[in-house]
Design an enzyme around this catalytic site. Structure first.
Site, short mmCIF file in Angstrom:
data_model
loop_
_atom_site.label_atom_id
_atom_site.label_comp_id
_atom_site.label_asym_id
_atom_site.label_seq_id
_atom_site.Cartn_x
_atom_site.Cartn_y
_atom_site.Cartn_z
N ASP A 63 -4.27 0.69 -9.61
CA ASP A 63 -5.68 0.38 -9.87
C ASP A 63 -5.93 0.10 -11.35
OD1 ASP A 63 -5.64 1.16 -7.25
OD2 ASP A 63 -6.69 3.06 -7.57
N GLY A 120 -16.84 4.96 -3.99
CA GLY A 120 -16.26 5.65 -2.84
C GLY A 120 -15.73 4.71 -1.78
N ALA A 121 -15.78 3.39 -2.01
CA ALA A 121 -15.34 2.43 -1.00
C ALA A 121 -13.86 2.12 -1.11
CB ALA A 121 -16.16 1.15 -1.11
N GLU A 174 -6.74 9.93 -15.71
CA GLU A 174 -7.16 10.28 -14.35
C GLU A 174 -6.30 11.41 -13.77
OE1 GLU A 174 -8.76 7.18 -12.15
OE2 GLU A 174 -8.71 8.24 -10.25
N TYR A 216 -3.50 12.18 1.02
CA TYR A 216 -2.81 11.34 0.03
C TYR A 216 -1.65 12.11 -0.58
CZ TYR A 216 -2.32 8.12 -3.99
OH TYR A 216 -1.85 7.23 -4.94
N GLU A 224 0.83 -1.21 0.00
CA GLU A 224 0.00 0.00 0.00
C GLU A 224 0.86 1.25 0.00
OE1 GLU A 224 -3.16 -0.11 -1.19
OE2 GLU A 224 -3.56 -1.51 0.43
N LEU A 229 -12.56 0.67 -3.92
CA LEU A 229 -12.43 -0.57 -4.69
C LEU A 229 -12.28 -0.28 -6.18
CD1 LEU A 229 -15.08 -2.70 -2.74
CD2 LEU A 229 -12.60 -2.70 -2.45
N SER A 230 -11.91 0.96 -6.49
CA SER A 230 -11.52 1.36 -7.85
C SER A 230 -12.62 1.29 -8.89
CB SER A 230 -10.32 0.52 -8.33
OG SER A 230 -9.21 0.83 -7.58
C1 GLA Z 1 -5.22 4.58 -4.26
C2 GLA Z 1 -4.46 4.97 -5.51
C3 GLA Z 1 -3.42 3.91 -5.86
C4 GLA Z 1 -2.53 3.61 -4.65
C5 GLA Z 1 -3.39 3.34 -3.41
C6 GLA Z 1 -2.56 3.15 -2.18
O1 GLA Z 1 -6.00 3.43 -4.50
O2 GLA Z 1 -5.36 5.10 -6.61
O3 GLA Z 1 -2.65 4.35 -6.95
O4 GLA Z 1 -1.63 4.64 -4.42
O5 GLA Z 1 -4.32 4.36 -3.18
O6 GLA Z 1 -1.82 1.99 -2.25
#
Ligand code: GLA
Length: 403
Positions: free
Chosen positions: A188, A138-139, A176, A242, A34, A141-142
């Site tokens: 992601d 928003g969870a 993005e 972030y 992560e 999970l991309s």
């Molecule tokens: C988000 C970002 C990813 C990554 C994660 C943390 O999901 O989109 O690129 O940085 O956070 O691992």
């Protein structure tokens, strides 16, 4: 009715014929690794059996028209009018928030992908279609990466160029970063593009080389399950936090005189650790040890060692909680509740942090008992009802054959 059937039916109703083409791209859950992707490091996510489905047909002009069943809106744009520069100053200001509405509306994702593909020299053809998804928004999970890669797949199919998963992931990330203005790394998009059914993917975020690793069996030889535990807390202040973490990592890399923390070994770090200010030390320690844990976790999976994989997941959570400081009370409660269950090998926060989901590796035959117990404990301690998803490792962006 499955989502695929729903969009096919909606397409048929709208256009009078069944769709000649259906594409799909998945969301993801990260097992370990992560905040390592933007440090050129290693991640170990898997694509999940939730995603975006898109039924479409090519057009003879440069128009793209896509109807979202989820938002009940149609986005229409022309490929030749995407030459405008991305909104001034938008790049690198937001972090992955994954709230499609907040970051300029869902339509900016397909537009941004079209823009990035054309900028990279692809000649695109227009299309029209209907889409719907089941990745909770928003969870963490991309859902946004799923939308980007479904769009890339759609363009690839109607425009007739080859599918290069890494290239499509990079261009979706660029969409993005530069069009939508969200400062995410490559994880992601890469897993949504290149996921493998039954496997997680070890991704080297510098070279974009991937290696698929199977989920390990439980100790008694039966299967394990990956369980996503949604705290239902949506991430406040996530953008600034972030981006702040990214800056702190860059500062740490600069201290070591390298372009990314990927290049600092644990021994180099330990030799300098006392000279670093405490905050930089904690941030760097997370990234450097997380890279090691991720590589070791992939080895544990190859060795079919669920217990060891679980142990690395647990250690990763501690590192994110104490060193990278991206968990919150709800995530810590959820992870502790999961880890306390007898049939759980390991659990950790997953994704960007500050809310969203945890992920647990659980004995496949005891999932139901696990879900009931974690739900109960989480609810007792937080007064919140968690959302829990048992997920299958799934394939990346794909074309669903139509007769
Ligand atoms: C988000 C970002 C990813 C990554 C994660 C943390 O999901 O989109 O690129 O940085 O956070 O691992």
């Amino acid at each position: 009715m499955s989502l695929q059937e729903r969009i096919a039916a909606a397409f048929t109703e709208k256009f009078g014929t069944p769709p000649p083409l259906i594409v799909q791209a998945p969301g993801r859950v990260n097992l370990i690794g992560e905040h390592t992707d933007y440090n050129d490091g290693f991640v170990l996510p898997m694509a999940i059996d939730r995603g975006i489905w898109l039924a479409l047909r090519p057009r003879d002009d440069d128009q793209v028209a896509v109807h979202s069943l989820d938002f009940d809106e149609t986005a229409v744009f022309h490929l030749t009018s995407l030459t405008q520069k991305p909104p001034a100053g938008s790049a690198h200001e937001q972090a992955p928030g994954e709230n499609l509405r907040e970051v300029g509306g869902w339509a900016e994702y397909p537009k941004g992908v079209a823009w990035a593909l054309q900028e990279a020299g692809y000649t695109l053809r227009g299309w029209e279609g209907v889409m719907a998804g089941n990745v909770p928004k928003g969870a963490g999970l991309s859902s946004s990466a799923a939308l980007e890669l479904a769009t890339a797949r759609a363009f690839q199919q109607v425009s007739g160029f080859g599918w290069d998963a890494a290239q499509m992931a990079k261009l979706s990330q660029r969409a993005e970063n530069r069009w939508v203005g969200v400062n995410c790394g490559i994880m992601d998009q890469m897993i949504s593009a290149a996921g493998q059914a039954g496997h997680a993917l070890l991704i080297d975020c510098r070279s974009l080389e991937t290696q698929s690793v199977p989920l390990p069996p439980a100790l008694d030889g039966s299967g394990t399950a990956v369980v996503i535990l949604d705290t239902t807390i949506r991430r406040g202040l996530v953008d600034s936090a972030y981006n702040e973490r990214r800056q702190q990592c860059e500062a740490a890399a600069a201290y070591f005189g390298v372009s990314a923390l990927r290049d600092v070994s644990i021994s180099e770090f330990l030799a300098e650790a006392d000279n670093l200010d405490p905050l930089t030390r904690r941030r760097a320690r997370h990234v450097i040890t997380e890279n090691l844990r991720t590589l070791n976790a992939a080895k544990a999976m190859q060795n079919a060692d669920a217990a060891l994989l679980g142990q690395f997941m647990n250690e990763s959570h501690v590192s994110m909680r104490d060193d990278f400081e991206i968990t919150n009370d709800e995530l810590n409660v959820m992870v502790a509740a999961a880890q306390a269950q007898p049939n759980c090998y390991g659990a950790r926060m997953t994704g960007g942090g500050f809310g969203g989901c945890a992920v647990a590796l659980v004995h496949g035959e005891h999932v139901e008992r696990f879900v009931t117990a974690v739900t109960q404990q989480y609810q007792q301690q937080t007064d919140l009802i968690p959302q829990i998803y048992v997920c299958q490792p799934s394939a990346g962006a794909s074309v669903i054959p139509q007769n």
